[in-house]
Design a protein around this motif. Structure first.
Motif, PDB file in Angstrom:
ATOM      1  N   ILE A   1      47.000  60.454  46.448  1.00 42.42           N
ATOM      2  CA  ILE A   1      46.507  60.396  47.811  1.00 42.42           C
ATOM      3  C   ILE A   1      46.310  61.463  48.457  1.00 42.42           C
ATOM      4  N   GLY A   2      47.060  63.046  48.324  1.00 41.59           N
ATOM      5  CA  GLY A   2      46.841  63.582  49.326  1.00 41.59           C
ATOM      6  C   GLY A   2      45.265  64.091  48.978  1.00 41.59           C
ATOM      7  N   GLN A   3      45.050  64.204  47.833  1.00 41.41           N
ATOM      8  CA  GLN A   3      43.698  64.828  47.953  1.00 41.41           C
ATOM      9  C   GLN A   3      42.183  63.775  48.312  1.00 41.41           C
ATOM     10  N   ASP A   4      43.014  62.581  48.584  1.00 40.90           N
ATOM     11  CA  ASP A   4      41.669  61.800  49.361  1.00 40.90           C
ATOM     12  C   ASP A   4      42.311  62.207  50.767  1.00 40.90           C
TER      13      ASP A   4
ATOM     14  N   LEU B   1      46.201  71.091  58.109  1.00 37.00           N
ATOM     15  CA  LEU B   1      46.494  70.378  58.488  1.00 37.00           C
ATOM     16  C   LEU B   1      47.381  69.239  58.199  1.00 37.00           C
ATOM     17  N   ASP B   2      48.667  68.432  57.827  1.00 37.56           N
ATOM     18  CA  ASP B   2      48.436  67.135  57.702  1.00 37.56           C
ATOM     19  C   ASP B   2      49.898  66.111  58.214  1.00 37.56           C
ATOM     20  N   TYR B   3      49.731  65.450  58.526  1.00 35.31           N
ATOM     21  CA  TYR B   3      50.820  63.661  59.083  1.00 35.31           C
ATOM     22  C   TYR B   3      51.601  63.158  58.330  1.00 35.31           C
ATOM     23  N   LEU B   4      52.935  63.305  58.039  1.00 35.30           N
ATOM     24  CA  LEU B   4      53.144  62.590  57.116  1.00 35.30           C
ATOM     25  C   LEU B   4      54.341  61.178  57.491  1.00 35.30           C
TER      26      LEU B   4
ATOM     27  N   VAL C   1      57.549  62.779  48.769  1.00 37.33           N
ATOM     28  CA  VAL C   1      57.673  63.236  49.357  1.00 37.33           C
ATOM     29  C   VAL C   1      56.401  64.738  49.075  1.00 37.33           C
ATOM     30  N   ALA C   2      57.265  65.228  48.194  1.00 37.44           N
ATOM     31  CA  ALA C   2      56.632  65.978  47.144  1.00 37.44           C
ATOM     32  C   ALA C   2      55.295  65.400  46.799  1.00 37.44           C
ATOM     33  N   ASP C   3      55.278  64.482  45.739  1.00 38.35           N
ATOM     34  CA  ASP C   3      54.630  64.472  45.369  1.00 38.35           C
ATOM     35  C   ASP C   3      53.210  64.206  46.002  1.00 38.35           C
ATOM     36  N   ILE C   4      53.234  63.684  47.518  1.00 36.62           N
ATOM     37  CA  ILE C   4      52.314  63.225  48.266  1.00 36.62           C
ATOM     38  C   ILE C   4      51.945  64.949  48.707  1.00 36.62           C
ATOM     39  N   VAL C   5      52.405  65.371  48.938  1.00 38.35           N
ATOM     40  CA  VAL C   5      52.167  67.173  49.458  1.00 38.35           C
ATOM     41  C   VAL C   5      50.937  67.774  48.718  1.00 38.35           C
ATOM     42  N   ALA C   6      52.352  67.719  47.175  1.00 34.20           N
ATOM     43  CA  ALA C   6      51.067  68.180  45.958  1.00 34.20           C
ATOM     44  C   ALA C   6      50.233  67.545  46.055  1.00 34.20           C
ATOM     45  N   GLY C   7      49.851  66.409  46.030  1.00 40.26           N
ATOM     46  CA  GLY C   7      48.168  66.030  46.278  1.00 40.26           C
ATOM     47  C   GLY C   7      47.489  66.908  46.996  1.00 40.26           C
ATOM     48  N   ILE C   8      47.885  66.531  48.658  1.00 43.82           N
ATOM     49  CA  ILE C   8      47.832  67.224  49.523  1.00 43.82           C
ATOM     50  C   ILE C   8      46.938  69.349  49.187  1.00 43.82           C
ATOM     51  N   ALA C   9      47.649  69.535  48.766  1.00 46.36           N
ATOM     52  CA  ALA C   9      47.525  71.043  48.221  1.00 46.36           C
ATOM     53  C   ALA C   9      46.467  71.145  47.409  1.00 46.36           C
ATOM     54  N   ALA C  10      46.355  70.690  46.715  1.00 43.33           N
ATOM     55  CA  ALA C  10      45.908  70.199  45.204  1.00 43.33           C
ATOM     56  C   ALA C  10      44.426  70.154  46.068  1.00 43.33           C
ATOM     57  N   GLY C  11      43.850  68.657  46.829  1.00 44.07           N
ATOM     58  CA  GLY C  11      43.188  68.752  47.626  1.00 44.07           C
ATOM     59  C   GLY C  11      42.547  70.502  48.063  1.00 44.07           C
ATOM     60  N   CYS C  12      43.208  70.897  48.741  1.00 49.09           N
ATOM     61  CA  CYS C  12      43.230  72.185  49.788  1.00 49.09           C
ATOM     62  C   CYS C  12      42.832  73.115  48.630  1.00 49.09           C
ATOM     63  N   GLU C  13      43.155  73.347  47.866  1.00 51.06           N
ATOM     64  CA  GLU C  13      42.664  74.356  46.570  1.00 51.06           C
ATOM     65  C   GLU C  13      41.299  73.598  46.058  1.00 51.06           C
ATOM     66  N   LEU C  14      41.131  72.809  46.230  1.00 54.83           N
ATOM     67  CA  LEU C  14      39.623  72.576  45.506  1.00 54.83           C
ATOM     68  C   LEU C  14      38.565  72.759  46.590  1.00 54.83           C
TER      69      LEU C  14
END
Length: 338
Positions: A80-83, A103-106, A116-129
């Motif tokens: 969901i973070g990648q979204d 920057l994110d707000y959760l 939370v780690a799963d959510i932020v990992a998705g955000i980080a994956a999106g940032c890498e892409l």
């Protein structure tokens, strides 16, 4: 002994444990322009003025919407973070800008470090892409405001483009061609309608046309187009771009067109993913409503001169895309399709 913050439902130590869990994922998004690391009151980014001698900063912000309800229902939180990232960086890209940082707000009802780690990992994956740095964020534990299993996520991205390279659609003219890039499915729009149509079906239902559990299809993350499109901008004069979000193809394409111009789409040029056909059939949704609600398989659109179409398609294929000509600019207004 008096009450503590933890007694009221806010666990500071859990927050610290969550940060330690997602630090490695965040570290993978770093760029040379980032100064310092996580933990400051503000994220620091030094703009490269050799690359951007006359920079325009382009900012975009968004959330994920009611797609979150499906993440809660399935207890799956790593995509969901990648979204959230995609909804911002793809918008920034439309102006021709390179996304630089995010920057994110959760906000959570109860802070569970693993979640939370799963959510932020998705955000980080999106940032890498997207090639952008995750330079900060906020995780707020809000007991009594959100249910213990609920959260909301939003974010924003800042990008840069030299002023001379800013893309605003003003050079588009009759006869220009539209090139579409495929979506991964529904992306992050129209989910209030999606959930209404599928509410009577279990998320582990496997429809024959989908070939996998319904929940897996509905949680497929939004595609990020940055690394495919930025190289194209150095080789072809892209006149306008569209990120197909809420409002679908019908509402989004006209946003970049000059007055008195419209587009004609040939919807036979690309295969509509099965999830859209299933939604239309089960919900009895009219075709016009489908095209003004969903991306229908095209997540990003580029407008180029007819004489540059072949080169644009070649460059996009080299980036791993499956580009297709989906229409042309015509005299008139709005979007017509056949």
């Amino acid at each position: 002994m008096g009450y503590t913050y933890k007694d009221a439902g806010v666990d500071i130590e859990a927050g610290n444990r969550a940060v330690e869990r997602f630090k490695p994922a965040v570290a993978r998004t770093m760029r040379p322009e980032v100064l310092g690391g996580l933990g400051g009151f503000g994220g620091l980014f030094q703009l490269d003025l050799n690359k951007y001698s006359n920079p325009v900063l382009v900012a975009g912000t968004d959330g994920v919407g009611t797609k979150l309800r499906l993440a809660f229902q399935l207890d799956k939180h790593d995509t969901i973070g990648q979204d959230a990232v995609a909804m911002c960086v793809n918008d920034v890209l439309v102006q021709g800008a390179e996304p630089l940082f995010f920057l994110d707000y959760l906000a959570v009802g109860k802070l569970v470090p693993e979640k939370v780690a799963d959510i932020v990992a998705g955000i980080a994956a999106g940032c890498e892409l997207a090639g952008c740095a995750l330079i900060g964020g906020e995780t707020a534990e809000m007991p009594g405001f959100y249910d213990t299993e609920e959260y909301d996520i939003a974010g924003f991205s800042v990008g840069a483009v030299n002023r001379a390279n800013l893309i605003d659609g003003s050079k588009i003219r009759e006869g220009d061609l539209l090139i579409g890039l495929r979506s991964s499915g529904l992306h992050s729009n129209g989910y209030s309608l999606v959930r209404r149509i599928f509410e009577e079906y279990a998320m582990d239902t496997v429809f024959p046309e989908l070939g996998k559990p319904l929940g897996e299809v509905l949680l497929t993350p939004t595609r990020i187009y940055v690394k495919a499109v930025l190289p194209l901008l150095d080789k072809v004069s892209v006149l306008g771009m569209v990120h197909v979000t809420g409002g679908g193809l019908t509402e989004n394409i006209p946003r970049v067109l000059p007055a008195d111009l419209g587009v004609e789409l040939d919807v036979t040029c690309w295969p509509v993913p099965p999830v859209f056909e299933l939604l239309q059939r089960l919900g009895g949704v009219e075709t016009a409503e489908m095209y003004r609600t969903f991306n229908m398989g095209i997540g990003f659109v580029l407008i180029v001169r007819a004489e540059e179409e072949e080169q644009a398609i070649t460059v996009l294929k080299q980036s791993g895309e499956e580009p297709v000509r989906i229409g042309r600019v015509i005299r008139g207004e709005g979007v017509a399709y056949r």
